[in-house]
Design a protein around this motif. Structure first.
Motif, PDB file in Angstrom:
ATOM      1  N   CYS A   1     -37.239  14.752   0.333  1.00 44.65           N
ATOM      2  CA  CYS A   1     -38.375  14.627   1.251  1.00 44.65           C
ATOM      3  C   CYS A   1     -39.186  15.924   1.233  1.00 44.65           C
ATOM      4  O   CYS A   1     -38.611  17.014   1.195  1.00 44.65           O
ATOM      5  N   GLN A   2     -40.496  15.781   1.248  1.00 46.68           N
ATOM      6  CA  GLN A   2     -41.361  16.948   1.339  1.00 46.68           C
ATOM      7  C   GLN A   2     -41.426  17.404   2.785  1.00 46.68           C
ATOM      8  O   GLN A   2     -41.783  16.623   3.678  1.00 46.68           O
ATOM      9  N   ILE A   3     -41.062  18.659   3.029  1.00 46.55           N
ATOM     10  CA  ILE A   3     -40.982  19.171   4.398  1.00 46.55           C
ATOM     11  C   ILE A   3     -42.214  20.003   4.733  1.00 46.55           C
ATOM     12  O   ILE A   3     -42.658  20.835   3.943  1.00 46.55           O
ATOM     13  N   HIS A   4     -42.770  19.762   5.919  1.00 49.48           N
ATOM     14  CA  HIS A   4     -43.919  20.514   6.416  1.00 49.48           C
ATOM     15  C   HIS A   4     -43.541  21.077   7.779  1.00 49.48           C
ATOM     16  O   HIS A   4     -43.230  20.318   8.704  1.00 49.48           O
ATOM     17  N   CYS A   5     -43.548  22.378   7.912  1.00 48.23           N
ATOM     18  CA  CYS A   5     -43.262  22.994   9.212  1.00 48.23           C
ATOM     19  C   CYS A   5     -44.461  22.799  10.135  1.00 48.23           C
ATOM     20  O   CYS A   5     -45.616  22.901   9.692  1.00 48.23           O
ATOM     21  N   THR A   6     -44.215  22.504  11.393  1.00 46.90           N
ATOM     22  CA  THR A   6     -45.325  22.193  12.291  1.00 46.90           C
ATOM     23  C   THR A   6     -45.006  22.558  13.732  1.00 46.90           C
ATOM     24  O   THR A   6     -43.848  22.695  14.119  1.00 46.90           O
ATOM     25  N   THR A   7     -46.072  22.695  14.488  1.00 45.64           N
ATOM     26  CA  THR A   7     -45.945  22.874  15.939  1.00 45.64           C
ATOM     27  C   THR A   7     -46.664  21.729  16.659  1.00 45.64           C
ATOM     28  O   THR A   7     -47.059  21.849  17.817  1.00 45.64           O
ATOM     29  N   LEU A   8     -46.851  20.605  15.961  1.00 46.24           N
ATOM     30  CA  LEU A   8     -47.530  19.452  16.552  1.00 46.24           C
ATOM     31  C   LEU A   8     -46.785  18.951  17.785  1.00 46.24           C
ATOM     32  O   LEU A   8     -45.557  18.913  17.808  1.00 46.24           O
ATOM     33  N   ASN A   9     -47.558  18.534  18.801  1.00 44.79           N
ATOM     34  CA  ASN A   9     -46.921  17.900  19.953  1.00 44.79           C
ATOM     35  C   ASN A   9     -46.685  16.416  19.653  1.00 44.79           C
ATOM     36  O   ASN A   9     -47.082  15.892  18.604  1.00 44.79           O
TER      37      ASN A   9
ATOM     38  N   PHE B   1     -44.134  11.279   8.726  1.00 44.00           N
ATOM     39  CA  PHE B   1     -45.571  11.007   8.834  1.00 44.00           C
ATOM     40  C   PHE B   1     -46.166  10.418   7.558  1.00 44.00           C
ATOM     41  O   PHE B   1     -47.316   9.975   7.567  1.00 44.00           O
ATOM     42  N   LYS B   2     -45.392  10.327   6.469  1.00 40.43           N
ATOM     43  CA  LYS B   2     -45.819   9.612   5.266  1.00 40.43           C
ATOM     44  C   LYS B   2     -44.601   8.951   4.632  1.00 40.43           C
ATOM     45  O   LYS B   2     -43.499   9.481   4.685  1.00 40.43           O
ATOM     46  N   GLY B   3     -44.867   7.776   4.017  1.00 40.63           N
ATOM     47  CA  GLY B   3     -43.771   7.044   3.390  1.00 40.63           C
ATOM     48  C   GLY B   3     -43.052   6.113   4.346  1.00 40.63           C
ATOM     49  O   GLY B   3     -41.825   6.033   4.351  1.00 40.63           O
ATOM     50  N   ILE B   4     -43.832   5.370   5.116  1.00 39.40           N
ATOM     51  CA  ILE B   4     -43.250   4.512   6.152  1.00 39.40           C
ATOM     52  C   ILE B   4     -42.387   3.396   5.551  1.00 39.40           C
ATOM     53  O   ILE B   4     -41.272   3.141   6.014  1.00 39.40           O
ATOM     54  N   ASP B   5     -42.889   2.730   4.511  1.00 37.72           N
ATOM     55  CA  ASP B   5     -42.106   1.645   3.907  1.00 37.72           C
ATOM     56  C   ASP B   5     -40.820   2.159   3.270  1.00 37.72           C
ATOM     57  O   ASP B   5     -39.796   1.459   3.276  1.00 37.72           O
ATOM     58  N   VAL B   6     -40.865   3.370   2.701  1.00 37.36           N
ATOM     59  CA  VAL B   6     -39.656   3.968   2.118  1.00 37.36           C
ATOM     60  C   VAL B   6     -38.620   4.199   3.221  1.00 37.36           C
ATOM     61  O   VAL B   6     -37.427   3.892   3.057  1.00 37.36           O
ATOM     62  N   TYR B   7     -39.080   4.732   4.339  1.00 37.90           N
ATOM     63  CA  TYR B   7     -38.192   4.937   5.488  1.00 37.90           C
ATOM     64  C   TYR B   7     -37.563   3.616   5.922  1.00 37.90           C
ATOM     65  O   TYR B   7     -36.345   3.532   6.166  1.00 37.90           O
TER      66      TYR B   7
ATOM     67  N   THR C   1     -47.843  11.369  16.604  1.00 42.41           N
ATOM     68  CA  THR C   1     -47.989   9.919  16.620  1.00 42.41           C
ATOM     69  C   THR C   1     -49.344   9.497  16.057  1.00 42.41           C
ATOM     70  O   THR C   1     -49.449   8.468  15.367  1.00 42.41           O
ATOM     71  N   ILE C   2     -50.368  10.288  16.340  1.00 48.68           N
ATOM     72  CA  ILE C   2     -51.688  10.021  15.776  1.00 48.68           C
ATOM     73  C   ILE C   2     -51.629  10.102  14.249  1.00 48.68           C
ATOM     74  O   ILE C   2     -52.188   9.261  13.530  1.00 48.68           O
ATOM     75  N   LYS C   3     -50.940  11.107  13.727  1.00 48.94           N
ATOM     76  CA  LYS C   3     -50.775  11.249  12.271  1.00 48.94           C
ATOM     77  C   LYS C   3     -50.040  10.034  11.698  1.00 48.94           C
ATOM     78  O   LYS C   3     -50.400   9.511  10.641  1.00 48.94           O
ATOM     79  N   LEU C   4     -49.016   9.604  12.401  1.00 48.72           N
ATOM     80  CA  LEU C   4     -48.241   8.449  11.953  1.00 48.72           C
ATOM     81  C   LEU C   4     -49.090   7.181  11.980  1.00 48.72           C
ATOM     82  O   LEU C   4     -48.990   6.326  11.085  1.00 48.72           O
ATOM     83  N   LEU C   5     -49.935   7.047  13.001  1.00 47.30           N
ATOM     84  CA  LEU C   5     -50.840   5.898  13.088  1.00 47.30           C
ATOM     85  C   LEU C   5     -51.833   5.909  11.924  1.00 47.30           C
ATOM     86  O   LEU C   5     -52.091   4.872  11.301  1.00 47.30           O
ATOM     87  N   GLN C   6     -52.405   7.071  11.630  1.00 46.60           N
ATOM     88  CA  GLN C   6     -53.318   7.186  10.499  1.00 46.60           C
ATOM     89  C   GLN C   6     -52.634   6.743   9.206  1.00 46.60           C
ATOM     90  O   GLN C   6     -53.215   6.019   8.395  1.00 46.60           O
TER      91      GLN C   6
ATOM     92  N   ASP D   1     -40.067  20.286  13.171  1.00 46.48           N
ATOM     93  CA  ASP D   1     -40.593  21.013  14.322  1.00 46.48           C
ATOM     94  C   ASP D   1     -39.728  22.221  14.651  1.00 46.48           C
ATOM     95  O   ASP D   1     -38.740  22.526  13.967  1.00 46.48           O
ATOM     96  N   GLU D   2     -40.094  22.919  15.709  1.00 45.83           N
ATOM     97  CA  GLU D   2     -39.413  24.170  16.073  1.00 45.83           C
ATOM     98  C   GLU D   2     -37.952  23.963  16.477  1.00 45.83           C
ATOM     99  O   GLU D   2     -37.147  24.886  16.428  1.00 45.83           O
ATOM    100  N   ASP D   3     -37.614  22.731  16.871  1.00 41.21           N
ATOM    101  CA  ASP D   3     -36.244  22.435  17.279  1.00 41.21           C
ATOM    102  C   ASP D   3     -35.391  21.882  16.136  1.00 41.21           C
ATOM    103  O   ASP D   3     -34.241  21.481  16.344  1.00 41.21           O
TER     104      ASP D   3
END
Length: 263
Positions: free
Chosen positions: A71-79, A51-57, A84-89, A43-45
């Motif tokens: 780790c594959q990095i994705h820049c985002t401005t998600l709130n 958001f993917k690879g939960i068992d690996v984590y 959390t919705i992405k993580l739930l999916q 994120d910006e901070d």
């Protein structure tokens, strides 16, 4: 973009972690991989959000939380909610342990103040699937835990919401859901409700209450008893008719022409 990160540097919104034995079995496979097994939002901070690879984590967090992997990095401005919705999916797509899903759903409801309808709409997860992980907060904590662990949330909620039952009776039924000798099911609970609503009595404080409950909801035995009565010779109503006839004779001793019905 790929970065090497440790589990300690990555944030999640659930608390569950597997046991050390489980994690250690997977750890050698994880560290041998040369490709990114986790996808992370940055994120910006500068925070890293899984958001993917939960068992690996989970494996890295338990076995070696400082070991860095690609780790594959994705820049985002998600709130926070959208992440959390992405993580739930992902928890459903990766079919992770049920408690992860449960904890994420509880976070979305209790901390983010979202309804099950909104969570379902935004995540694509069926509302029935979401609500089965939600046990009414007024149900005792140990029963909530058992319900979630054994996928009995729906039945426990139905018991809690049933207005024809006293609180003492509900407490007994909660236990009966998990008691090996009773194992109260949806079907048995419906039979018990019918028993109570039909005006029959039940004392949940009796020493043999669980045994009595088991007898009440034993549909097979009840049917056998009923079928036996239909096939009895003479039928059960014979005894009542005979008894009433004898009473009639006693009341009319002076009547010499009383007829006794025979079968």
């Amino acid at each position: 973009m790929v970065k090497y990160l440790s589990a300690n540097e990555i944030k999640v919104r659930h608390q569950y972690l597997p046991g050390r034995n489980t994690a250690n079995k997977k750890y050698p496979i994880v560290i041998k991989s040369e490709r990114p097994l986790m996808h992370v939002y940055e994120d910006e901070d500068g925070n890293y959000l899984l958001f993917k690879g939960i068992d690996v984590y989970h494996t890295l967090k338990v076995s070696n939380n400082s070991y860095k992997v690609p780790c594959q990095i994705h820049c985002t401005t998600l709130n926070l909610y959208d992440w959390t919705i992405k993580l739930l999916q992902t928890s459903y797509n990766e079919n992770v342990y049920w408690k992860v899903k449960y904890e994420l759903i509880k976070v979305l409801i209790n901390e983010d103040n979202k309804s099950s309808v909104q969570i379902s709409r935004d995540s694509g997860v069926d509302i029935e699937e979401i609500e089965k992980h939600i046990v009414d907060s007024k149900v005792p904590d140990h029963i909530q835990n058992l319900a979630i662990k054994n996928n009995k949330e729906k039945l426990i909620n139905e018991i809690y919401k049933e207005k024809c039952l006293t609180e003492v009776c509900k407490s007994l039924l909660y236990e009966a859901v998990f008691y090996e000798e009773t194992l109260l099911t949806d079907t048995k609970f419906k039979l018990f409700k019918k028993y109570i609503k039909s005006g029959f009595k039940f004392n949940p404080l009796a020493s043999n209450a669980l045994k009595k409950l088991n007898q009440i909801v034993d549909k097979d035995t009840a049917l056998k008893f009923y079928w036996s009565s239909l096939n009895s010779d003479p039928p059960p109503y014979f005894y009542r008719s005979f008894y009433l006839t004898i009473l009639d004779i006693n009341r009319n001793k002076e009547n010499k022409h009383v007829k006794i019905q025979t079968f």
